[in-house]
Write an enzyme that holds these catalytic residues in place. Structure first.
Site, PDB file in Angstrom:
ATOM      1  N   ARG A 175       0.866  -1.182   0.000  1.00 41.59           N
ATOM      2  CA  ARG A 175       0.000   0.000   0.000  1.00 41.59           C
ATOM      3  C   ARG A 175       0.903   1.233   0.000  1.00 41.59           C
ATOM      4  O   ARG A 175       1.621   1.482   0.971  1.00 41.59           O
ATOM      5  CB  ARG A 175      -0.913  -0.009   1.239  1.00 41.59           C
ATOM      6  CG  ARG A 175      -1.734   1.238   1.348  1.00 41.59           C
ATOM      7  CD  ARG A 175      -2.681   1.289   2.549  1.00 41.59           C
ATOM      8  NE  ARG A 175      -3.210   2.632   2.633  1.00 41.59           N
ATOM      9  CZ  ARG A 175      -3.108   3.446   3.678  1.00 41.59           C
ATOM     10  NH1 ARG A 175      -2.556   3.030   4.804  1.00 41.59           N
ATOM     11  NH2 ARG A 175      -3.588   4.660   3.615  1.00 41.59           N
ATOM     12  N   HIS A 202      -2.620  10.988   0.482  1.00 41.54           N
ATOM     13  CA  HIS A 202      -2.073  10.811   1.833  1.00 41.54           C
ATOM     14  C   HIS A 202      -1.407  12.122   2.244  1.00 41.54           C
ATOM     15  O   HIS A 202      -0.193  12.208   2.400  1.00 41.54           O
ATOM     16  CB  HIS A 202      -1.098   9.633   1.854  1.00 41.54           C
ATOM     17  CG  HIS A 202      -0.834   9.067   3.227  1.00 41.54           C
ATOM     18  ND1 HIS A 202      -1.011   7.747   3.536  1.00 41.54           N
ATOM     19  CD2 HIS A 202      -0.396   9.641   4.369  1.00 41.54           C
ATOM     20  CE1 HIS A 202      -0.689   7.522   4.805  1.00 41.54           C
ATOM     21  NE2 HIS A 202      -0.307   8.661   5.330  1.00 41.54           N
ATOM     22  N   ASN A 206      -7.453   2.162  10.090  1.00 34.95           N
ATOM     23  CA  ASN A 206      -6.131   2.280  10.701  1.00 34.95           C
ATOM     24  C   ASN A 206      -6.301   2.301  12.208  1.00 34.95           C
ATOM     25  O   ASN A 206      -7.064   3.118  12.727  1.00 34.95           O
ATOM     26  CB  ASN A 206      -5.460   3.611  10.323  1.00 34.95           C
ATOM     27  CG  ASN A 206      -4.984   3.641   8.880  1.00 34.95           C
ATOM     28  OD1 ASN A 206      -5.147   2.661   8.142  1.00 34.95           O
ATOM     29  ND2 ASN A 206      -4.407   4.750   8.471  1.00 34.95           N
ATOM     30  N   TYR A 255      -3.883   2.060  15.936  1.00 33.80           N
ATOM     31  CA  TYR A 255      -2.624   1.855  16.648  1.00 33.80           C
ATOM     32  C   TYR A 255      -2.839   1.718  18.146  1.00 33.80           C
ATOM     33  O   TYR A 255      -2.075   1.057  18.819  1.00 33.80           O
ATOM     34  CB  TYR A 255      -1.696   3.064  16.425  1.00 33.80           C
ATOM     35  CG  TYR A 255      -1.192   3.203  15.009  1.00 33.80           C
ATOM     36  CD1 TYR A 255      -1.960   3.817  14.017  1.00 33.80           C
ATOM     37  CD2 TYR A 255       0.056   2.711  14.648  1.00 33.80           C
ATOM     38  CE1 TYR A 255      -1.495   3.947  12.721  1.00 33.80           C
ATOM     39  CE2 TYR A 255       0.536   2.840  13.349  1.00 33.80           C
ATOM     40  CZ  TYR A 255      -0.237   3.460  12.392  1.00 33.80           C
ATOM     41  OH  TYR A 255       0.221   3.585  11.111  1.00 33.80           O
TER      42      TYR A 255
END
Ligand code: BGC
Length: 497
Positions: free
Chosen positions: A98, A143, A328, A330
């Protein structure tokens, strides 16, 4: 400790924790990948006709806002070293890579008037190299590196960007769509809008806490929807790819079982994740956001809500514009009820009105927001499944940071192993449709305002050397073993070193 002693110690540590490790196997259809983003790795910021983007501008003009005045001018030099990068991916044995496309490399002014041939060729070469090595290209269209000329007209606060973004996306579908079957329109829109236009920590660095994030989000969501329709109507049939958005969220755990804390945790999830995903799935913002922002805006003296409204035509246009949800994660946070913030300075945080913190006993990464809480990802996946119609979910980023970039990165292995374990359980025990996992990141890179001080790479990069030499960390062996064996093994780090 010498290396073997460390390994033994580490394995024993794991043996103590094995109860927690999932015994399930990753299904054959499950795919593994690794990720990067253009500004964080490419360098070559002004080569071969590339235009200036907002991160070039932000780092050059506001270097004091970046640790050690760092920038991405050279970064990992992937623009010149992409063949080496593909070899790293091959060494990992991943199914996909990606990466993101630098808009100003393709369209130097941002406008779809003229394609920069050299820039377009760079990604052609990268994709060709990936395919030659049996690695699927997964492409993030945006991004965070908006072409600077588009910032000059207001960036994501300007409605004109909806059409301009859709044309940029169309350019990419035409150029690369025969080879690219997974497209992600935006990476982490909350960071773009809240950090870029709310608190000003990321480019373009604007501080408009009560209005900027909402307007930006509104434009992004419409841009996403338009790009989705462009793909559906002109490319889908011929190219047969899929498209979604990548949204990030911590898991927000109520600090206590008190109903007010539970409500606060749910509200936080709605303000963070629901803000973007609710429109994609249901056509509009979460009810709680609409109500709270409208109520507070009125008390603040605004004539209309600071949260813009979608017309019913827009609602129909936006609803259902995804083939999968990119996710996403974390870390996890705890949430406590906060008495209604006073009416004063309008802000997204006051609109949300919750108290968010972390348990100081949790293990930490180098990033101040990164705490190791593997159960959080399992809870989040279940929550998404039950609140958003059981969608296909691609874990598009997950990873661990340290400061020293050590090759003996056992903490990273521990992190990845425990998060993968939680994902495996979510798939097998809760039936969540997670189909892919993406490690962030393939290699150490430019970590936004933290410069090169927080390292997320599976591969170490020597930023002191002009060659930007890459070296495998222990986590490379670990991840390769998981991909090969399709299961977790408490001594994975040891067996293949
Ligand atoms: C972003 C990456 C970033 C990573 C670690 C995500 O927010 O997509 O660009 O490097 O997390 O902070």
């Amino acid at each position: 400790m010498k290396a073997p002693a460390v390994l033994w110690f580490y394995c024993v540590l794991f043996l103590r924790n094995t109860n927690a490790l999932s015994n399930h196997t990753f299904p054959t259809w499950f795919k593994f990948g690794a990720a990067t983003a253009s500004y964080q790795v490419e360098g070559a910021w002004n080569e071969d006709g590339k235009g200036e983007n907002i991160w070039d501008r932000f780092t050059h003009r506001n270097s004091s806002r970046i640790k050690n005045h760092a920038n991405g001018d050279v970064a990992c030099d992937s623009y010149h070293k992409y063949k080496q990068d593909v070899q790293l991916l091959k060494q990992l044995g991943v199914d996909f890579y990606r990466f993101s496309i630098s808009w100003s490399r393709i369209l130097p002014t941002g406008y779809p008037d003229q394609v920069n041939k050299a820039g377009a060729q760079y990604y052609k070469n990268l994709i060709k190299e990936l395919k030659a090595n049996n690695i699927e290209p997964y492409v993030t269209i945006y991004h965070w590196d908006l072409p600077q000329p588009l910032q000059e007209i207001g960036g994501w606060l300007n409605d004109k960007l909806v059409d301009i973004f859709a044309e940029y996306a169309r350019t990419l579908f035409s150029l690369y769509g025969n080879d690219v079957k997974h497209w992600f329109t935006f990476n982490e829109p909350r960071q773009i809008c809240y950090e870029g236009y709310g608190i000003g920590e990321k480019a373009p660095g604007l501080k408009l806490p009560g209005t900027g994030p909402y307007k930006c989000a509104h434009v992004l969501i419409k841009s996403h929807a338009k790009a989705y329709h462009v793909y559906q109507e002109n490319f889908k049939e011929k190219q047969g790819g899929k498209l979604g958005m990548v949204v990030d969220t911590d898991w927000y755990e109520p600090a206590t079982s008190h109903p007010l804390d539970r409500e606060a945790a749910e509200r936080t999830l709605q303000f963070r994740w629901g803000w973007y995903v609710h429109p994609l799935v249901f056509g509009n913002y979460p009810k709680i956001m609409i109500e709270r922002v409208a109520r507070r805006s009125k008390l603040e003296g605004f004539e209309v809500s600071r949260l813009p409204t979608f017309t019913s035509e827009e609602i129909n246009y936006i609803k259902g514009t995804f083939d999968f949800l990119g996710f996403n994660q974390y870390s996890t946070s705890l949430v406590k009820h906060r008495p209604e913030p006073e009416i004063g300075i309008p802000s997204y945080d006051n609109d949300m009105g919750t108290f968010i913190y972390r348990d100081p006993t949790w293990e930490r990464g180098a990033s101040d927001w990164l705490y190791v809480v593997p159960w959080g990802i399992g809870k989040a996946l279940k929550w998404i499944k039950s609140n958003y119609g059981d969608p296909e979910i691609i874990v598009t980023e997950n990873g661990f940071s340290d400061h020293d970039g050590t090759l003996e990165d056992y903490k990273r292995i521990d992190y990845l192993q425990s998060y993968l374990s939680s994902i495996l359980d979510a798939i097998h025990e809760d039936g969540v449709k997670v189909t892919r996992y993406t490690a962030w990141s393939l290699m150490d890179n430019f970590e936004w305002y933290s410069g090169y001080t927080e390292k997320f790479g599976l591969f170490h990069v020597d930023f002191q050397s002009k060659h930007r030499t890459r070296k495998a960390k222990k986590s490379v062996d670990f991840y390769r073993n998981v991909i090969k064996s399709r299961k977790l093994n408490k001594c994975n780090s040891k067996t293949d070193s």
